[in-house]
Design a protein around this motif. Structure first.
Motif, mmCIF file in Angstrom:
data_model
loop_
_atom_site.group_PDB
_atom_site.id
_atom_site.type_symbol
_atom_site.label_atom_id
_atom_site.label_comp_id
_atom_site.label_asym_id
_atom_site.label_seq_id
_atom_site.Cartn_x
_atom_site.Cartn_y
_atom_site.Cartn_z
ATOM 1 N N PRO A 235 16.891 1.887 1.698
ATOM 2 C CA PRO A 235 17.437 1.022 0.656
ATOM 3 C C PRO A 235 16.394 0.259 -0.151
ATOM 4 C CG PRO A 235 17.616 -0.066 2.765
ATOM 5 C CD PRO A 235 17.008 1.283 3.040
ATOM 6 N N MET A 236 15.143 0.691 -0.130
ATOM 7 C CA MET A 236 14.097 0.036 -0.913
ATOM 8 C C MET A 236 13.530 1.037 -1.910
ATOM 9 S SD MET A 236 10.610 -1.936 0.317
ATOM 10 C CE MET A 236 11.526 -3.190 1.223
ATOM 11 N N VAL A 237 13.411 0.610 -3.168
ATOM 12 C CA VAL A 237 12.921 1.459 -4.247
ATOM 13 C C VAL A 237 11.608 0.884 -4.764
ATOM 14 C CG1 VAL A 237 13.424 2.422 -6.531
ATOM 15 C CG2 VAL A 237 15.268 2.104 -4.872
ATOM 16 N N GLU A 238 10.638 1.759 -4.985
ATOM 17 C CA GLU A 238 9.319 1.351 -5.469
ATOM 18 C C GLU A 238 9.229 1.577 -6.978
ATOM 19 O OE1 GLU A 238 4.640 2.165 -4.327
ATOM 20 O OE2 GLU A 238 6.103 3.762 -4.056
ATOM 21 N N LEU A 239 8.844 0.529 -7.705
ATOM 22 C CA LEU A 239 8.589 0.623 -9.138
ATOM 23 C C LEU A 239 7.076 0.739 -9.327
ATOM 24 C CD1 LEU A 239 11.487 -0.573 -9.029
ATOM 25 C CD2 LEU A 239 10.915 -1.886 -11.077
ATOM 26 N N ARG A 240 6.634 1.889 -9.830
ATOM 27 C CA ARG A 240 5.200 2.159 -9.953
ATOM 28 C C ARG A 240 4.749 2.044 -11.402
ATOM 29 N NH1 ARG A 240 5.895 7.506 -6.341
ATOM 30 N NH2 ARG A 240 7.898 7.320 -7.385
ATOM 31 N N ASN A 241 3.644 1.356 -11.619
ATOM 32 C CA ASN A 241 3.069 1.235 -12.951
ATOM 33 C C ASN A 241 2.011 2.319 -13.146
ATOM 34 O OD1 ASN A 241 2.800 -0.586 -15.449
ATOM 35 N ND2 ASN A 241 0.675 -0.412 -14.778
ATOM 36 N N ARG A 242 2.106 3.029 -14.251
ATOM 37 C CA ARG A 242 1.163 4.112 -14.560
ATOM 38 C C ARG A 242 1.070 5.092 -13.385
ATOM 39 N NH1 ARG A 242 -2.483 2.600 -18.737
ATOM 40 N NH2 ARG A 242 -4.089 3.916 -17.831
ATOM 41 N N PRO A 243 2.173 5.712 -12.998
ATOM 42 C CA PRO A 243 2.162 6.617 -11.840
ATOM 43 C C PRO A 243 1.305 7.848 -12.103
ATOM 44 C CG PRO A 243 4.244 6.789 -13.011
ATOM 45 C CD PRO A 243 3.511 5.658 -13.639
ATOM 46 N N ARG A 244 0.692 8.351 -11.042
ATOM 47 C CA ARG A 244 -0.143 9.554 -11.101
ATOM 48 C C ARG A 244 0.365 10.557 -10.070
ATOM 49 N NH1 ARG A 244 -5.242 8.728 -13.000
ATOM 50 N NH2 ARG A 244 -5.312 11.016 -12.980
#
Length: 492
Positions: A227-236
């Motif tokens: 139930p936890m979602v990761e918001l990634r900045n500039r994903p690679r």
């Protein structure tokens, strides 16, 4: 598949090690964003000469670089498609209710800023009150220093496990391990020295079950999804995500050093020093020695210098020219703007003789970057809403892959430009509701306007019917009024 306590502890340990590895970078990025940074290019001689004079100084442009895109990322609603092209989905009112109940209009902005500064932010979805008759989802934004998500090998989307670790006020450190089938809750007593709680990495005791009852350690996960979602900045693909200001950190350090040099030069040489030659100094009548009294040279508006020697001369040294520093500072800010694709107008104190087309062109890079961010972040927010519907037991929307995030426009335009673009789209046959979305109205505002249009149409119809019965010129009836009843036998 459920795991044993020993396996849960092992997973917790692995995630905790990776979380500890990230702490140093996250702390550095956050300090630079807040302006807590040293003069990175200052030499030892500079530090020895000025000590802590510039310790609290910071001309911080990293905050501008991070905030510029995050302040334009604003989700305003969600759609859940049906797969039937004849039935285009409108904004989902249930999703809007969940979003508003968790105050996500405000906290989604915090999540975007945190991801922009720390490369990641996290969103946790769980039941507000699991024992209530009607379970409601609770969405919370979590910090990158406390959370981590692990993915299935070879996947960047399928979440395998998640961990949240935080410090309590009671001398304990707590953690929760989130798996697909279950949750495990731990705590451990933190090591102390002279009554002070040491950092997390120095907590010596082992994890133990939280609470006294077995059900306080392991909890079933009815969502069957982490139930936890990761918001990634500039994903690679392979490399870790990076913060928005990562590439401008060296320029930020150089900029701070150059401004410190300019301040130093202004202190030492910006004020012209005076000189004098051929001046006879007064002599001591007893010793015959010249008296060099500093008060003789302290000039003021009510003082003047004079000399008995006709050959005496007075003059000033030239003041230090600070324009060279200004040129260097301007060059560095231009590089920061170009590397981060932040419009130059964000770095300028004033704007003169700049056309609207030039301003639009200057913002093209930032607008394009924000559109790309909405694509990736939209997928994350859609997963958050799916989890929220699963909490409510709605498996149809909880497993719907045709979800879509509705974003507010990421470009800045004048009201005249905006409405002109909407009118041109109308001429092309774009439906009314889509036009209202393009105009920047939220789904709630559009529903309200649609209801108002229906009310206006009903009033106009009643007024037309009244005029047909009486022969009077059609006019608008007051809200809540009805046409007067006709007498029996009247002609219609």
């Amino acid at each position: 598949m459920p795991v044993t306590p020993q396996e849960a502890l092992q997973i917790t340990s692995v995630l905790e090690q990776e979380l500890d590895r990230r702490q140093r970078s996250i702390t550095l990025w956050n300090d630079i964003y807040k302006g807590n940074q040293n003069l990175g290019f200052a030499t030892d001689r500079f530090k020895a000469a000025f000590g802590g004079l510039f310790e609290g100084f910071s001309d911080n442009w990293s905050e501008v670089v991070c905030d510029a895109p995050s302040e334009r990322l604003c989700p305003v609603g969600f759609r859940f498609g049906t797969g039937d092209e004849k039935d285009p989905p409108a904004a989902d009112k249930g999703a809007q209710r969940i979003w508003q109940a968790s105050n996500m209009d405000a906290w989604s902005q915090v999540a975007h800023t945190e991801a922009s500064v720390k490369a990641r932010s996290f969103v946790l979805v769980w039941a507000d009150d699991p024992d209530a008759d009607e379970v409601e989802p609770e969405i919370t934004v979590e910090d990158a220093t406390q959370c981590i998500v692990a993915y299935e090998p070879g996947s960047r989307r399928k979440r395998k496990a998640a961990l949240k670790r935080f410090d309590g006020d009671d001398g304990y450190q707590y953690s929760t391990l989130y798996l697909r089938d279950e949750l495990w809750k731990w705590r451990r007593q933190k090591a102390t020295a002279s009554g002070l709680i040491l950092p997390s990495s120095m907590a010596l005791s082992r994890w133990e079950p939280r609470g006294d009852r077995p059900d306080q350690q392991r909890i079933d996960n009815p969502l069957k999804r982490v139930p936890m979602v990761e918001l990634r900045n500039r994903p690679r693909l392979i490399d870790d995500p990076t913060p928005e200001h990562r590439q401008v950190i060296p320029l930020q350090a150089a900029l701070g050093k150059l401004i410190a040099d300019m301040i130093t030069a202004s202190e030492a040489g910006a004020f012209p020093a005076r000189w004098g030659t051929g001046i006879d100094l007064p002599k001591d009548p007893i010793t015959g020695q010249e008296i060099d009294d500093p008060e003789l040279w302290r000039l003021a508006v009510n003082k003047m210098l004079r000399a008995s020697n006709p050959q005496a001369r007075f003059g000033n040294f030239e003041a230090a020219d600070l324009s060279n520093f200004v040129a260097g500072i301007t060059l560095l800010t231009e590089h920061i703007s170009a590397l981060s694709r932040t419009p130059p107008t964000y770095f300028m104190g004033k704007i003169q003789n700049v056309s609207a087309d030039a301003l639009t062109a200057a913002e093209a890079g930032l607008t394009s970057k924000c559109r790309i961010k909405t694509t990736f972040l939209g997928e994350d927010w859609e997963e958050v809403l799916r989890l929220a519907f699963l909490v409510k037991g709605d498996t149809k929307r909880g497993n719907n892959p045709l979800a879509e995030t509705i974003w507010r426009g990421v470009e800045y335009r004048t009201e005249a430009q905006h409405i002109d673009a909407v009118l041109k789209k109308k001429a092309l046959g774009v439906p009314w509701r889509q036009l209202m979305e393009d105009a920047g109205y939220t789904p709630t505002q559009i529903d309200r306007m649609e209801a108002m249009l229906e009310q206006d149409a009903n009033r106009a119809a009643r007024a037309l019917a009244f005029s047909g019965m009486t022969g009077e010129t059609p006019g608008e009836l007051e809200p809540g009024t009805e046409p007067a009843p006709q007498e029996e036998g009247a002609l219609v």
